[in-house]
Design a protein around this motif. Structure first.
Motif, short mmCIF file in Angstrom:
data_model
loop_
_atom_site.label_atom_id
_atom_site.label_comp_id
_atom_site.label_asym_id
_atom_site.label_seq_id
_atom_site.Cartn_x
_atom_site.Cartn_y
_atom_site.Cartn_z
N LEU A 17 -3.31 -2.19 7.54
CA LEU A 17 -4.37 -2.04 8.54
C LEU A 17 -3.89 -2.47 9.92
O LEU A 17 -4.22 -1.84 10.93
N SER A 52 0.83 -1.21 0.00
CA SER A 52 0.00 0.00 0.00
C SER A 52 0.86 1.26 0.00
O SER A 52 1.90 1.32 0.68
N ASP A 106 -3.86 -2.21 2.63
CA ASP A 106 -4.02 -3.66 2.63
C ASP A 106 -3.98 -4.21 4.06
O ASP A 106 -3.79 -3.45 5.01
N ARG A 163 -3.68 6.52 3.94
CA ARG A 163 -4.37 7.71 4.43
C ARG A 163 -5.86 7.68 4.08
O ARG A 163 -6.71 8.09 4.87
N ALA A 164 -6.17 7.15 2.91
CA ALA A 164 -7.56 7.18 2.43
C ALA A 164 -8.41 6.05 3.03
O ALA A 164 -9.56 6.28 3.42
N SER A 165 -7.83 4.84 3.10
CA SER A 165 -8.67 3.69 3.45
C SER A 165 -8.03 2.73 4.43
O SER A 165 -8.64 1.73 4.80
N GLY A 166 -6.79 3.00 4.85
CA GLY A 166 -6.09 2.09 5.73
C GLY A 166 -5.19 1.12 5.00
O GLY A 166 -4.32 0.51 5.60
N GLU A 207 -2.87 5.56 -0.08
CA GLU A 207 -3.89 4.53 0.14
C GLU A 207 -4.14 4.31 1.63
O GLU A 207 -5.28 4.15 2.06
#
Length: 235
Positions: free
Chosen positions: A76, A61, A72, A67-70, A65
């Protein structure tokens, strides 16, 4: 009681390397931090650190990425640690084993063995590390952080997510011992920037030789300087 870490400072070049690195960190935190420090800056540092740690653990990631969604699953896991990391400051001070177990629980939720050492040898290594964290020492806090990191990363006491735990514990030591109380530097990014040296020197440390420990410590001083340059305070 003898100082268990004093011999590290006597290794050639270690004392001067860490004095120089600490001076550089202090300059970043003092000159750039006094007027720009906020909870948001700390949060950004923790996010950058989580991303870098995740990449070192195999994440693909990007920072954007994460920052936006956490990102892979590995990212996470790293972000989950970062969100609770600073709440463990008082725990590390009074009960290091509990703090390390909690870091693993954050990294690997749902595992049946979460937070527990994988065998008796691993339990003994964790006990020894906890002893170092509670011992009185004249060794610089940066040296303590470097040893905690390398010991956790190479002993793999939990059998999973040990790299994430090691890098989180390192950052936590820097906070607890007053190097970076607001967690504004990004040591994980320093290691990522020097990834070949990072991985090579961890292998050397794992060999258990005096030379391997020496090389790791000299490397870590350089990585901490790079981590200061990666601080959000630097823009």
């Amino acid at each position: 009681m003898s100082d268990p870490l004093s011999w590290l400072v006597s290794l050639e070049g270690v004392s001067s390397a860490y004095a120089g690195t600490r001076d550089g960190i202090d300059v970043v935190l003092r000159d750039r931090g006094l007027r720009r420090t906020s909870p948001e800056t700390t949060a950004e540092s923790l996010l950058r650190g989580a991303h870098a740690s995740a990449v070192l653990a195999g994440s693909a990631s990007s920072l954007a990425e994460v920052r936006a969604s956490g990102g892979d699953p590995i990212a996470l896991d790293a972000v989950r640690i970062s969100t609770e990391l600073l709440s463990l400051v008082p725990v590390l001070k009074r009960a290091p084993l509990q703090a390390l177990a909690r870091l693993h629980a954050l990294a690997a939720p749902g595992r049946p063995d979460v937070g527990r050492p994988r065998n008796a040898e691993a339990a003994a290594r964790l006990q020894a590390l906890a002893g170092l964290l509670t011992a009185t020492t004249t060794a610089p806090a940066l040296v303590v952080a470097a040893i905690v990191h390398a010991d956790l990363a190479t002993a793999t006491p939990f059998g999973s997510h040990d790299g994430l735990v090691a890098r989180a514990a390192e950052r936590l030591v820097l906070v607890v011992r007053g190097v970076d109380e607001k967690s504004l530097t990004v040591p994980e990014a320093g290691h990522l920037a020097l990834r070949p040296q990072y991985e090579s020197n961890l292998r050397g440390y794992a060999a258990g030789t005096r030379e391997g420990v020496h090389s790791w410590l000299l490397y870590a001083a350089e990585a901490y300087a790079a981590g200061a340059e990666a601080s959000p305070l630097q823009g």
